[in-house]
Design a protein around this motif. Structure first.
Motif, mmCIF file in Angstrom:
data_model
loop_
_atom_site.group_PDB
_atom_site.id
_atom_site.type_symbol
_atom_site.label_atom_id
_atom_site.label_comp_id
_atom_site.label_asym_id
_atom_site.label_seq_id
_atom_site.Cartn_x
_atom_site.Cartn_y
_atom_site.Cartn_z
ATOM 1 N N VAL A 104 0.841 -1.198 0.000
ATOM 2 C CA VAL A 104 0.000 0.000 0.000
ATOM 3 C C VAL A 104 0.877 1.248 0.000
ATOM 4 N N LEU A 105 1.889 1.265 0.851
ATOM 5 C CA LEU A 105 2.796 2.418 0.909
ATOM 6 C C LEU A 105 3.499 2.594 -0.439
ATOM 7 N N HIS A 106 3.909 1.499 -1.039
ATOM 8 C CA HIS A 106 4.569 1.560 -2.344
ATOM 9 C C HIS A 106 3.644 2.161 -3.390
ATOM 10 N N ALA A 107 2.377 1.781 -3.373
ATOM 11 C CA ALA A 107 1.412 2.308 -4.342
ATOM 12 C C ALA A 107 1.185 3.804 -4.128
ATOM 13 N N VAL A 108 1.108 4.255 -2.865
ATOM 14 C CA VAL A 108 0.952 5.688 -2.586
ATOM 15 C C VAL A 108 2.142 6.456 -3.145
ATOM 16 N N SER A 109 3.349 5.889 -2.986
ATOM 17 C CA SER A 109 4.549 6.532 -3.527
ATOM 18 C C SER A 109 4.498 6.582 -5.045
ATOM 19 N N ALA A 110 4.080 5.478 -5.686
ATOM 20 C CA ALA A 110 4.082 5.398 -7.148
ATOM 21 C C ALA A 110 3.026 6.292 -7.776
ATOM 22 N N TYR A 111 1.837 6.383 -7.137
ATOM 23 C CA TYR A 111 0.725 7.109 -7.742
ATOM 24 C C TYR A 111 0.530 8.517 -7.180
ATOM 25 N N GLY A 112 1.218 8.837 -6.091
ATOM 26 C CA GLY A 112 1.237 10.219 -5.626
ATOM 27 C C GLY A 112 0.108 10.648 -4.724
ATOM 28 N N SER A 113 -0.861 9.784 -4.492
ATOM 29 C CA SER A 113 -1.960 10.154 -3.598
ATOM 30 C C SER A 113 -2.648 8.904 -3.082
ATOM 31 N N VAL A 114 -3.352 9.047 -1.966
ATOM 32 C CA VAL A 114 -4.106 7.935 -1.398
ATOM 33 C C VAL A 114 -5.221 7.512 -2.348
ATOM 34 N N THR A 115 -5.902 8.494 -2.949
ATOM 35 C CA THR A 115 -7.023 8.192 -3.839
ATOM 36 C C THR A 115 -6.568 7.401 -5.061
ATOM 37 N N ALA A 116 -5.463 7.843 -5.692
ATOM 38 C CA ALA A 116 -4.966 7.157 -6.881
ATOM 39 C C ALA A 116 -4.456 5.756 -6.529
ATOM 40 N N ALA A 117 -3.783 5.629 -5.386
ATOM 41 C CA ALA A 117 -3.295 4.317 -4.955
ATOM 42 C C ALA A 117 -4.464 3.375 -4.700
ATOM 43 N N ALA A 118 -5.520 3.890 -4.065
ATOM 44 C CA ALA A 118 -6.695 3.061 -3.790
ATOM 45 C C ALA A 118 -7.319 2.558 -5.080
ATOM 46 N N ALA A 119 -7.424 3.441 -6.089
ATOM 47 C CA ALA A 119 -8.000 3.032 -7.371
ATOM 48 C C ALA A 119 -7.152 1.957 -8.037
ATOM 49 N N ALA A 120 -5.824 2.101 -7.983
ATOM 50 C CA ALA A 120 -4.935 1.129 -8.615
ATOM 51 C C ALA A 120 -4.995 -0.227 -7.928
#
Length: 313
Positions: free
Chosen positions: A16-32
């Motif tokens: 989850v932390l990695h996705a937040v870093s890659a996508y730049g926001s909690v919302t974008a990470a959640a969608a991915a």
């Protein structure tokens, strides 16, 4: 942080932390990841409790990562790669290449490259079972990231590069030049090439607005100095080509999508080339799994056959 850590970091929360870093926001990470934004926030909060340090800070409407979080993200890259390698090594212990490979492909690749690869696999790896789902890259790439799809056949235009998650492995398949599709009776149908600006003001046919193919047409026309007057949109290029044959308008179509041409349509190269690059995406280390590797190889071989222009790796 104590030099002798007494906790075990949860790999799911690190993802989850990695996705937040890659996508730049909690919302974008959640969608991915296919989660809700509150669920991502809860996972981050739990990881902070495990670490005993702050991992995120408010930054406008989004969040930024603290130095501690950046250290974790760097180690997570290596950790996830090692986990993928471990799974691949275990799979390689099997004597026979077998298993299910979930494959996603955009429509024109699903109609051309995938059938050739499927037929080849039936002879060379009959125990490998392909599960195909037709998906545009906007859908298939997040599915690979979530682990729902093993291999995606995706594309990007030179006018519209597509950034990829660092967890992905990319394998080039072919270059797919776009061509202008115009009615056979069009005044410019005998030209060897047509400047796109010469079609300004004429009715255009385009894919759905949410797709990169539609954005490609917008950008190509903008480069030529005009905004296309779109009179029809469809998800299937065969529908658009049939409308061209009926005289409804003109369109810019990738070569793979124009292999089955209705009567009454003329294909002419644009004077300003537009190229689509077709490639496969799998998770890093995924091609070490025998079943995934043979599927990737079969797709590569299919792309190298006459009718496609292979790309250098």
């Amino acid at each position: 942080m104590n030099a002798k850590l007494s906790f075990m970091l949860d790999v799911r929360r690190l993802r989850v932390l990695h996705a937040v870093s890659a996508y730049g926001s909690v919302t974008a990470a959640a969608a991915a990841l296919g989660y809700s934004a509150p669920a991502v926030s809860q996972q981050l909060a739990a990881l902070e409790r495990e670490v005993g340090m702050r991992l995120t800070e408010r930054a406008g409407r989004g969040v930024s990562l603290t130095p501690a979080a950046l250290i974790l993200v760097g180690h997570t890259d290596a950790l996830l790669a090692r986990l993928e390698a471990a799974e691949a090594d275990l799979a390689a212990l099997r004597d026979q290449i077998a298993g299910r490979v979930a494959l996603a492909a955009f429509p024109s690749a699903a109609a051309s490259l995938v059938p050739a690869a499927w037929a080849a696999l039936a002879g060379s790896a009959p125990q490998v079972r392909l599960d195909l789902t037709e998906m545009e890259p906007e859908e298939s790439l997040p599915a690979v990231l979530r682990g729902e799809t093993d291999v995606a056949v995706a594309h990007e235009y030179d006018l519209l590069p597509r950034p990829l998650d660092p967890l992905f492995e990319r394998r080039e398949l072919l270059a797919d030049p776009a061509v202008l599709a115009i009615p056979a009776g069009h005044p410019m149908s005998a030209e060897p090439a047509i400047p796109l600006s010469a079609l300004a003001g004429q009715p255009f046919l385009a894919p759905r607005e949410s797709t990169s193919c539609a954005e490609m047409i917008q950008r190509a026309c903008a480069r030529a100095g005009f905004v296309p007057r779109v009179v029809a949109r469809a998800t299937d290029f065969q529908v658009l080509l049939s409308l061209v044959a009926a005289g409804a308008g003109v369109t810019l179509v990738p070569g793979l999508a124009a292999r089955w041409l209705p009567p009454g349509v003329r294909l002419v190269p644009p004077a300003e080339p537009v190229t689509r690059r077709v490639f496969t995406v799998s998770r890093r280390g995924g091609d070490r799994k025998p079943a995934v590797r043979v599927v990737l190889d079969a797709l590569t071989d299919a792309a190298a056959r006459p009718g496609g222009e292979p790309l250098a790796a």
